[in-house]
Design a protein around this motif. Sequence first.
Motif, PDB file in Angstrom:
ATOM      1  N   GLY A 513       0.790  -1.218   0.000  1.00  0.00           N
ATOM      2  CA  GLY A 513       0.000   0.000   0.000  1.00  0.00           C
ATOM      3  C   GLY A 513       0.826   1.274   0.000  1.00  0.00           C
ATOM      4  O   GLY A 513       0.271   2.376   0.040  1.00  0.00           O
ATOM      5  N   ILE A 514       2.146   1.141  -0.044  1.00  0.00           N
ATOM      6  CA  ILE A 514       3.022   2.323   0.002  1.00  0.00           C
ATOM      7  C   ILE A 514       3.460   2.692  -1.408  1.00  0.00           C
ATOM      8  O   ILE A 514       4.140   1.913  -2.085  1.00  0.00           O
ATOM      9  N   PRO A 515       3.081   3.874  -1.906  1.00  0.00           N
ATOM     10  CA  PRO A 515       3.499   4.280  -3.252  1.00  0.00           C
ATOM     11  C   PRO A 515       4.966   4.698  -3.255  1.00  0.00           C
ATOM     12  O   PRO A 515       5.501   5.157  -2.247  1.00  0.00           O
ATOM     13  N   PRO A 516       5.653   4.547  -4.392  1.00  0.00           N
ATOM     14  CA  PRO A 516       7.057   4.972  -4.461  1.00  0.00           C
ATOM     15  C   PRO A 516       7.167   6.486  -4.434  1.00  0.00           C
ATOM     16  O   PRO A 516       6.258   7.196  -4.890  1.00  0.00           O
ATOM     17  N   PRO A 517       8.260   7.014  -3.892  1.00  0.00           N
ATOM     18  CA  PRO A 517       8.482   8.457  -3.970  1.00  0.00           C
ATOM     19  C   PRO A 517       8.538   8.889  -5.437  1.00  0.00           C
ATOM     20  O   PRO A 517       8.870   8.094  -6.322  1.00  0.00           O
ATOM     21  N   ASN A 518       8.234  10.130  -5.704  1.00  0.00           N
ATOM     22  CA  ASN A 518       8.153  10.630  -7.077  1.00  0.00           C
ATOM     23  C   ASN A 518       9.436  10.350  -7.853  1.00  0.00           C
ATOM     24  O   ASN A 518      10.541  10.686  -7.404  1.00  0.00           O
ATOM     25  N   GLY A 519       9.251   9.713  -9.043  1.00  0.00           N
ATOM     26  CA  GLY A 519      10.375   9.493  -9.940  1.00  0.00           C
ATOM     27  C   GLY A 519      11.347   8.419  -9.516  1.00  0.00           C
ATOM     28  O   GLY A 519      12.425   8.290 -10.113  1.00  0.00           O
ATOM     29  N   VAL A 520      11.017   7.635  -8.512  1.00  0.00           N
ATOM     30  CA  VAL A 520      11.948   6.629  -7.983  1.00  0.00           C
ATOM     31  C   VAL A 520      11.315   5.246  -8.100  1.00  0.00           C
ATOM     32  O   VAL A 520      10.134   5.062  -7.825  1.00  0.00           O
ATOM     33  N   GLU A 521      12.114   4.278  -8.524  1.00  0.00           N
ATOM     34  CA  GLU A 521      11.664   2.881  -8.573  1.00  0.00           C
ATOM     35  C   GLU A 521      11.725   2.287  -7.166  1.00  0.00           C
ATOM     36  O   GLU A 521      12.745   2.397  -6.488  1.00  0.00           O
ATOM     37  N   LEU A 522      10.645   1.649  -6.732  1.00  0.00           N
ATOM     38  CA  LEU A 522      10.579   1.083  -5.384  1.00  0.00           C
ATOM     39  C   LEU A 522      10.575  -0.439  -5.470  1.00  0.00           C
ATOM     40  O   LEU A 522       9.724  -1.037  -6.126  1.00  0.00           O
ATOM     41  N   GLU A 523      11.552  -1.083  -4.822  1.00  0.00           N
ATOM     42  CA  GLU A 523      11.611  -2.532  -4.732  1.00  0.00           C
ATOM     43  C   GLU A 523      11.320  -2.940  -3.294  1.00  0.00           C
ATOM     44  O   GLU A 523      11.841  -2.328  -2.357  1.00  0.00           O
ATOM     45  N   THR A 524      10.499  -3.960  -3.116  1.00  0.00           N
ATOM     46  CA  THR A 524      10.160  -4.411  -1.762  1.00  0.00           C
ATOM     47  C   THR A 524      10.461  -5.892  -1.621  1.00  0.00           C
ATOM     48  O   THR A 524      10.286  -6.679  -2.557  1.00  0.00           O
ATOM     49  N   HIS A 525      10.928  -6.286  -0.445  1.00  0.00           N
ATOM     50  CA  HIS A 525      11.247  -7.675  -0.127  1.00  0.00           C
ATOM     51  C   HIS A 525      10.857  -7.953   1.320  1.00  0.00           C
ATOM     52  O   HIS A 525      10.749  -7.035   2.146  1.00  0.00           O
ATOM     53  N   TYR A 526      10.671  -9.234   1.627  1.00  0.00           N
ATOM     54  CA  TYR A 526      10.480  -9.643   3.012  1.00  0.00           C
ATOM     55  C   TYR A 526      11.827 -10.090   3.569  1.00  0.00           C
ATOM     56  O   TYR A 526      12.491 -10.959   3.014  1.00  0.00           O
ATOM     57  N   GLY A 527      12.224  -9.484   4.697  1.00  0.00           N
ATOM     58  CA  GLY A 527      13.499  -9.844   5.322  1.00  0.00           C
ATOM     59  C   GLY A 527      13.362 -10.699   6.559  1.00  0.00           C
ATOM     60  O   GLY A 527      14.218 -11.514   6.867  1.00  0.00           O
ATOM     61  N   GLY A 528      12.283 -10.472   7.308  1.00  0.00           N
ATOM     62  CA  GLY A 528      12.070 -11.250   8.523  1.00  0.00           C
ATOM     63  C   GLY A 528      12.943 -10.827   9.689  1.00  0.00           C
ATOM     64  O   GLY A 528      13.005 -11.531  10.703  1.00  0.00           O
ATOM     65  N   GLN A 529      13.615  -9.681   9.595  1.00  0.00           N
ATOM     66  CA  GLN A 529      14.471  -9.220  10.690  1.00  0.00           C
ATOM     67  C   GLN A 529      13.625  -8.769  11.885  1.00  0.00           C
ATOM     68  O   GLN A 529      12.492  -8.336  11.718  1.00  0.00           O
ATOM     69  N   ARG A 530      14.195  -8.911  13.043  1.00  0.00           N
ATOM     70  CA  ARG A 530      13.539  -8.404  14.253  1.00  0.00           C
ATOM     71  C   ARG A 530      14.037  -6.994  14.566  1.00  0.00           C
ATOM     72  O   ARG A 530      15.055  -6.545  14.043  1.00  0.00           O
ATOM     73  N   HIS A 531      13.318  -6.316  15.434  1.00  0.00           N
ATOM     74  CA  HIS A 531      13.697  -4.986  15.964  1.00  0.00           C
ATOM     75  C   HIS A 531      13.468  -3.848  14.956  1.00  0.00           C
ATOM     76  O   HIS A 531      13.170  -2.727  15.358  1.00  0.00           O
ATOM     77  N   TYR A 532      13.651  -4.093  13.667  1.00  0.00           N
ATOM     78  CA  TYR A 532      13.443  -3.062  12.654  1.00  0.00           C
ATOM     79  C   TYR A 532      12.219  -3.420  11.809  1.00  0.00           C
ATOM     80  O   TYR A 532      12.163  -4.496  11.219  1.00  0.00           O
ATOM     81  N   TYR A 533      11.255  -2.489  11.748  1.00  0.00           N
ATOM     82  CA  TYR A 533      10.098  -2.727  10.892  1.00  0.00           C
ATOM     83  C   TYR A 533      10.517  -2.776   9.425  1.00  0.00           C
ATOM     84  O   TYR A 533      10.066  -3.636   8.673  1.00  0.00           O
ATOM     85  N   TRP A 534      11.368  -1.815   9.027  1.00  0.00           N
ATOM     86  CA  TRP A 534      11.814  -1.763   7.641  1.00  0.00           C
ATOM     87  C   TRP A 534      13.282  -1.343   7.576  1.00  0.00           C
ATOM     88  O   TRP A 534      13.721  -0.444   8.304  1.00  0.00           O
ATOM     89  N   LEU A 535      14.014  -1.971   6.704  1.00  0.00           N
ATOM     90  CA  LEU A 535      15.373  -1.567   6.353  1.00  0.00           C
ATOM     91  C   LEU A 535      15.327  -0.997   4.938  1.00  0.00           C
ATOM     92  O   LEU A 535      14.677  -1.569   4.055  1.00  0.00           O
ATOM     93  N   ILE A 536      16.024   0.097   4.712  1.00  0.00           N
ATOM     94  CA  ILE A 536      15.877   0.836   3.453  1.00  0.00           C
ATOM     95  C   ILE A 536      17.257   1.146   2.879  1.00  0.00           C
ATOM     96  O   ILE A 536      18.181   1.522   3.616  1.00  0.00           O
ATOM     97  N   ALA A 537      17.397   0.989   1.564  1.00  0.00           N
ATOM     98  CA  ALA A 537      18.632   1.382   0.869  1.00  0.00           C
ATOM     99  C   ALA A 537      18.254   2.184  -0.362  1.00  0.00           C
ATOM    100  O   ALA A 537      17.406   1.756  -1.160  1.00  0.00           O
ATOM    101  N   ALA A 538      18.858   3.356  -0.530  1.00  0.00           N
ATOM    102  CA  ALA A 538      18.592   4.227  -1.678  1.00  0.00           C
ATOM    103  C   ALA A 538      19.876   4.405  -2.469  1.00  0.00           C
ATOM    104  O   ALA A 538      20.928   4.713  -1.900  1.00  0.00           O
ATOM    105  N   GLN A 539      19.766   4.223  -3.797  1.00  0.00           N
ATOM    106  CA  GLN A 539      20.965   4.381  -4.627  1.00  0.00           C
ATOM    107  C   GLN A 539      20.593   4.978  -5.989  1.00  0.00           C
ATOM    108  O   GLN A 539      19.456   4.891  -6.420  1.00  0.00           O
TER     109      GLN A 539
END
Length: 539
Positions: A513-539
């Motif tokens: 349900g989260i749209p990508p920021p303007n002009g940016v390609e958004l890739e999503t994966h399931y990580g299953g990590q604890r403590h962090y809801y989401w880990l993010i990398a921008a390049q």
Amino acid sequence: MADSSIERFKRVVAVACAQLEERRQEINDLNVFPVADGDTGDNMALTMRHVLDELDRLGKEGDGDPARPEIVRHVARAALMGARGNSGVILSQIVRGAAEELATPPGRLIDPMLIAAALSNAERAAYASVREPAEGTMLTVIREMATAVARRLAHWEQHRLSPDAADSEQNALLGEMLATALAAADSAVEHTPEQLAVLADNGVVDAGALGLAIIVRGFIAGLAGAEADLPEIAHYAPARTIDVHHTGSRYRYCTNFIVSGESLESRPYVMRLEEIGDSVLVVGDEATLKVHVHTDDPDAAKAIFAGVGLVEREDIADMSEQIAEREARLRLARTGVVAVASGEGLGRLFEDLGAAVVDGGPTLNPSTNDLLKGIEHAGGSEILLLPNSADVVLAAEEAARLSDREVVIVSSDSQQASLAAMVELDPEASASANAQRLTGVLESIRAGSVAPAVKDDSEGRFATGDCVGFEGEDVVAWGDPEATLRQTLEHLAVGAEIVTVIGGEDAPIDLDGIPPPNGVELETHYGGQRHYYWLIAAQ
């Protein structure tokens, strides 16, 4: 499994088949004994698939729900008919041995005592099928499982189930019993290189042993359901070297066929087959024999049974071609990668990129010994080590010092940035050159995260439990989960082309349900990590 429920048998076998199929190629790539032909995963998967197909046929064509004795007899025969190669034939005998026990007491529910008896008989059948049993193989795994379950049974309060026990009660009890078997199997797999020198020489565990452990885990998953939290079976990197011809058969063709007749016996034919080949296995019953032999003359092998019965279902594979194909696939890269990861999904993401994964646990804090084992299991003549946390660097440096291989450590302090950088890896380049390349890529990646606050903010911006967004260690957003994630993405996306978001075990909202920021390609994966809801990398 209750007597009248073929669907429960099918569900359990189907899950085991699926889990085996997922790791089929990994098992193939570990295959160096008795012949490095890279087909153990194929052979075991095809044997199990034959069983599943027979259960499906029995359910569709049978008259109502067949009783358990009929089901397990069909299962045993299907495994025999579908078996291929050493691993498939031995697996078929494990299935047959277990089926003989499960079929004998009609009307009795499968309980801990029956499981123990089935594993014990499966062990006997497996060892009896091989003239010269080798330890450090799937034979060892079935023996260790049978022994562990027998010991557990001695201290079990509930050996038998009442006839009116509910399916859920039976599944729970069987799952607990099989969990004991799985723990023993997992440990046995890990120690196979200590029992078989060719495994240690090539830096692998036994392929068939791993396949059998995966099947048992699949049985438990089929009983417990998709939501069950089951222990993971470690993933293993391919052989460090492909110079394994000294372990192989001196014959060319892996020859398999069925002999159907009357009053058949296996013993008279074994010695005659050994005169023209090796790796001889002849198993079955008075009506059906499954024959497996490595030979240069498949026709001569079939001719031994002329006048004895009908020779059918021939399956002849050219092992020289199989070995050549395997060597081409496993031609060692110069640089192998070891990555520390926390979370089942993150581990798979690193593995998909070719890394050997060291489980860092919930806190991403593996021991030096864990890292050293990862280095030993990784492919490549040189190793690139991604600690993925500043807290892991000291242990990584000690592991590199203790290893007898060249290990180069990359200063990576986040899993998400390392994943993004690994696409630039050149396996044919040196570890040092790759470290320089990945370090440059890491410097261009903006890593961030969203996590629940563990304490109130001293500046009053957020309270314990609120979502907080970070770039590195700097706070850039806070509030409810969706707003915080959106603001953090927008902050990190400035100047980026691709933003990758990896969802954690307890992430409170769906990334779909989260749209990508303007002009940016958004890739999503399931990580299953604890403590962090989401880990993010921008390049």
